[in-house]
Design a protein around this motif. Structure first.
Motif, PDB file in Angstrom:
ATOM      1  N   ALA A  29       0.979  -1.120  -0.055  1.00 52.83           N
ATOM      2  CA  ALA A  29      -0.122  -0.031   0.045  1.00 52.83           C
ATOM      3  C   ALA A  29       0.984   1.263   0.218  1.00 52.83           C
ATOM      4  N   PRO A  30       0.346   2.291  -0.474  1.00 58.79           N
ATOM      5  CA  PRO A  30       1.372   3.446  -0.620  1.00 58.79           C
ATOM      6  C   PRO A  30       1.544   3.926   0.719  1.00 58.79           C
ATOM      7  N   VAL A  31       2.849   4.791   1.038  1.00 52.75           N
ATOM      8  CA  VAL A  31       3.296   5.175   2.309  1.00 52.75           C
ATOM      9  C   VAL A  31       2.151   6.050   2.734  1.00 52.75           C
ATOM     10  N   GLU A  32       1.881   6.827   2.088  1.00 51.67           N
ATOM     11  CA  GLU A  32       0.752   7.759   2.725  1.00 51.67           C
ATOM     12  C   GLU A  32      -0.578   7.147   3.394  1.00 51.67           C
ATOM     13  N   ARG A  33      -0.917   6.013   2.753  1.00 53.09           N
ATOM     14  CA  ARG A  33      -2.281   5.434   3.434  1.00 53.09           C
ATOM     15  C   ARG A  33      -1.801   4.505   4.788  1.00 53.09           C
ATOM     16  N   VAL A  34      -0.453   3.779   4.695  1.00 49.10           N
ATOM     17  CA  VAL A  34      -0.127   3.386   5.886  1.00 49.10           C
ATOM     18  C   VAL A  34       0.254   4.279   6.945  1.00 49.10           C
ATOM     19  N   TYR A  35       0.944   5.572   6.688  1.00 49.51           N
ATOM     20  CA  TYR A  35       0.930   6.388   7.672  1.00 49.51           C
ATOM     21  C   TYR A  35      -0.140   7.066   8.196  1.00 49.51           C
ATOM     22  N   ALA A  36      -1.246   7.069   7.400  1.00 47.41           N
ATOM     23  CA  ALA A  36      -2.368   7.834   7.994  1.00 47.41           C
ATOM     24  C   ALA A  36      -3.085   6.708   9.026  1.00 47.41           C
ATOM     25  N   ILE A  37      -3.023   5.445   8.643  1.00 47.57           N
ATOM     26  CA  ILE A  37      -3.399   4.427   9.467  1.00 47.57           C
ATOM     27  C   ILE A  37      -2.820   4.539  10.904  1.00 47.57           C
ATOM     28  N   ALA A  38      -1.563   4.577  10.926  1.00 43.84           N
ATOM     29  CA  ALA A  38      -0.755   4.832  12.115  1.00 43.84           C
ATOM     30  C   ALA A  38      -0.976   5.981  12.854  1.00 43.84           C
ATOM     31  N   LYS A  39      -1.508   7.179  12.209  1.00 45.88           N
ATOM     32  CA  LYS A  39      -1.616   8.233  12.951  1.00 45.88           C
ATOM     33  C   LYS A  39      -2.886   8.169  13.527  1.00 45.88           C
ATOM     34  N   ASP A  40      -3.842   7.392  13.081  1.00 53.17           N
ATOM     35  CA  ASP A  40      -5.269   7.390  13.643  1.00 53.17           C
ATOM     36  C   ASP A  40      -5.453   6.318  14.855  1.00 53.17           C
ATOM     37  N   SER A  41      -4.494   6.452  15.905  1.00 55.58           N
ATOM     38  CA  SER A  41      -4.300   5.526  16.960  1.00 55.58           C
ATOM     39  C   SER A  41      -5.735   5.204  17.658  1.00 55.58           C
ATOM     40  N   ARG A  42      -6.443   6.448  17.653  1.00 54.38           N
ATOM     41  CA  ARG A  42      -7.918   6.313  18.419  1.00 54.38           C
ATOM     42  C   ARG A  42      -8.480   4.978  17.831  1.00 54.38           C
ATOM     43  N   SER A  43      -8.115   4.408  16.549  1.00 59.43           N
ATOM     44  CA  SER A  43      -9.080   3.636  15.858  1.00 59.43           C
ATOM     45  C   SER A  43      -8.384   2.047  16.193  1.00 59.43           C
ATOM     46  N   PHE A  44      -7.195   2.101  16.801  1.00 59.48           N
ATOM     47  CA  PHE A  44      -6.315   0.982  16.992  1.00 59.48           C
ATOM     48  C   PHE A  44      -7.240  -0.232  17.664  1.00 59.48           C
ATOM     49  N   PRO A  45      -8.120   0.121  18.670  1.00 56.90           N
ATOM     50  CA  PRO A  45      -9.046  -0.965  19.158  1.00 56.90           C
ATOM     51  C   PRO A  45      -9.900  -1.670  18.499  1.00 56.90           C
ATOM     52  N   ASP A  46     -10.295  -0.972  17.136  1.00 59.27           N
ATOM     53  CA  ASP A  46     -11.125  -1.400  16.390  1.00 59.27           C
ATOM     54  C   ASP A  46     -10.432  -2.666  15.324  1.00 59.27           C
ATOM     55  N   PHE A  47      -8.999  -2.736  15.249  1.00 60.38           N
ATOM     56  CA  PHE A  47      -8.382  -3.816  14.511  1.00 60.38           C
ATOM     57  C   PHE A  47      -7.228  -4.246  15.105  1.00 60.38           C
ATOM     58  N   MET A  48      -7.157  -4.216  16.393  1.00 59.62           N
ATOM     59  CA  MET A  48      -5.747  -4.628  17.094  1.00 59.62           C
ATOM     60  C   MET A  48      -6.411  -5.169  18.298  1.00 59.62           C
ATOM     61  N   LYS A  49      -6.039  -6.638  18.438  1.00 61.49           N
ATOM     62  CA  LYS A  49      -6.709  -7.247  19.520  1.00 61.49           C
ATOM     63  C   LYS A  49      -6.083  -7.188  20.714  1.00 61.49           C
ATOM     64  N   ASP A  50      -4.882  -6.681  20.792  1.00 59.27           N
ATOM     65  CA  ASP A  50      -4.296  -6.554  22.294  1.00 59.27           C
ATOM     66  C   ASP A  50      -4.277  -5.045  22.787  1.00 59.27           C
ATOM     67  N   VAL A  51      -5.049  -4.223  22.032  1.00 56.85           N
ATOM     68  CA  VAL A  51      -5.377  -2.937  22.301  1.00 56.85           C
ATOM     69  C   VAL A  51      -6.872  -2.720  22.748  1.00 56.85           C
ATOM     70  N   GLN A  52      -7.074  -2.632  24.100  1.00 53.88           N
ATOM     71  CA  GLN A  52      -8.369  -2.234  24.637  1.00 53.88           C
ATOM     72  C   GLN A  52      -9.032  -0.910  23.976  1.00 53.88           C
ATOM     73  N   SER A  53      -8.326   0.228  24.521  1.00 55.21           N
ATOM     74  CA  SER A  53      -8.310   1.564  24.323  1.00 55.21           C
ATOM     75  C   SER A  53      -7.200   2.401  24.164  1.00 55.21           C
ATOM     76  N   VAL A  54      -7.407   3.443  23.418  1.00 49.60           N
ATOM     77  CA  VAL A  54      -6.696   4.794  23.130  1.00 49.60           C
ATOM     78  C   VAL A  54      -7.448   5.894  23.434  1.00 49.60           C
ATOM     79  N   THR A  55      -7.288   6.619  24.421  1.00 46.66           N
ATOM     80  CA  THR A  55      -7.972   7.825  24.790  1.00 46.66           C
ATOM     81  C   THR A  55      -7.102   9.133  24.707  1.00 46.66           C
ATOM     82  N   PRO A  56      -7.589   9.931  23.797  1.00 48.46           N
ATOM     83  CA  PRO A  56      -6.825  11.246  23.587  1.00 48.46           C
ATOM     84  C   PRO A  56      -6.811  12.036  24.899  1.00 48.46           C
TER      85      PRO A  56
END
Length: 164
Positions: A29-56
């Motif tokens: 995938a393009p670097v811009e797409r992967v980078y954007a996914i990484a910057k959106d840590s609030r969404s990690f609990p939606d697709f990472m089983k080891d992350v319960q929550s990320v609270t800004p």
């Protein structure tokens, strides 16, 4: 007096000093797409089983502070920490560190580089987690858990970036 020899464990070595772990994955995938996914840590609990929550907690330009709750499913244990992320959009990288939490120390970098019509995602992590009464055996277990967690992050980013 014996010279320092790191203990060998399946995935690498565990030095007597603070462990350093480097993992990497190529993502189609393009670097811009992967980078954007990484910057959106609030969404990690939606697709990472080891992350319960990320609270800004704070967000100021490319600085983001958040409270994390991770799950060590093997032991049904929660790990909590506050993390500061410093994003650099020009270099597609992030420096992060634990501000406070369960680790004695945790800091590292994420780097995203265009490579072969995709993205090379590299993680460098330095951490320290001491349980004085339990000693070296627990350090080996923690090391393996941290490596597995980083590999899980790689797999989750790869699946999310390639799947959409």
């Amino acid at each position: 007096m014996p010279v320092y020899q790191p203990a060998t464990v399946g995935l690498g070595t565990i030095p007597a000093q603070m462990p350093t772990i480097d993992v990497s994955v190529w993502i189609q995938a393009p670097v811009e797409r992967v980078y954007a996914i990484a910057k959106d840590s609030r969404s990690f609990p939606d697709f990472m089983k080891d992350v319960q929550s990320v609270t800004p907690i704070e967000s100021d330009g490319n600085r983001f502070v958040s409270d994390w709750v991770g799950i060590i499913s093997l032991f049904n244990v929660k790990v909590r920490w506050r993390q500061e992320d410093l994003w650099d959009d020009a270099t597609h990288s992030c420096r992060f560190r634990q501000v406070k939490g369960d680790y004695d120390k945790m800091e590292g970098t994420w780097n995203f580089q265009a490579e072969a019509e995709g993205t090379r995602f590299e993680t460098h992590l330095d951490y320290e987690y001491n349980v004085p009464t339990l000693g070296p055996l627990v350090k080996k277990v923690v090391y393996h858990l941290v490596v597995k967690n980083l590999e899980g992050i790689n797999a989750a980013f790869k699946e999310r970036a390639e799947g959409s």
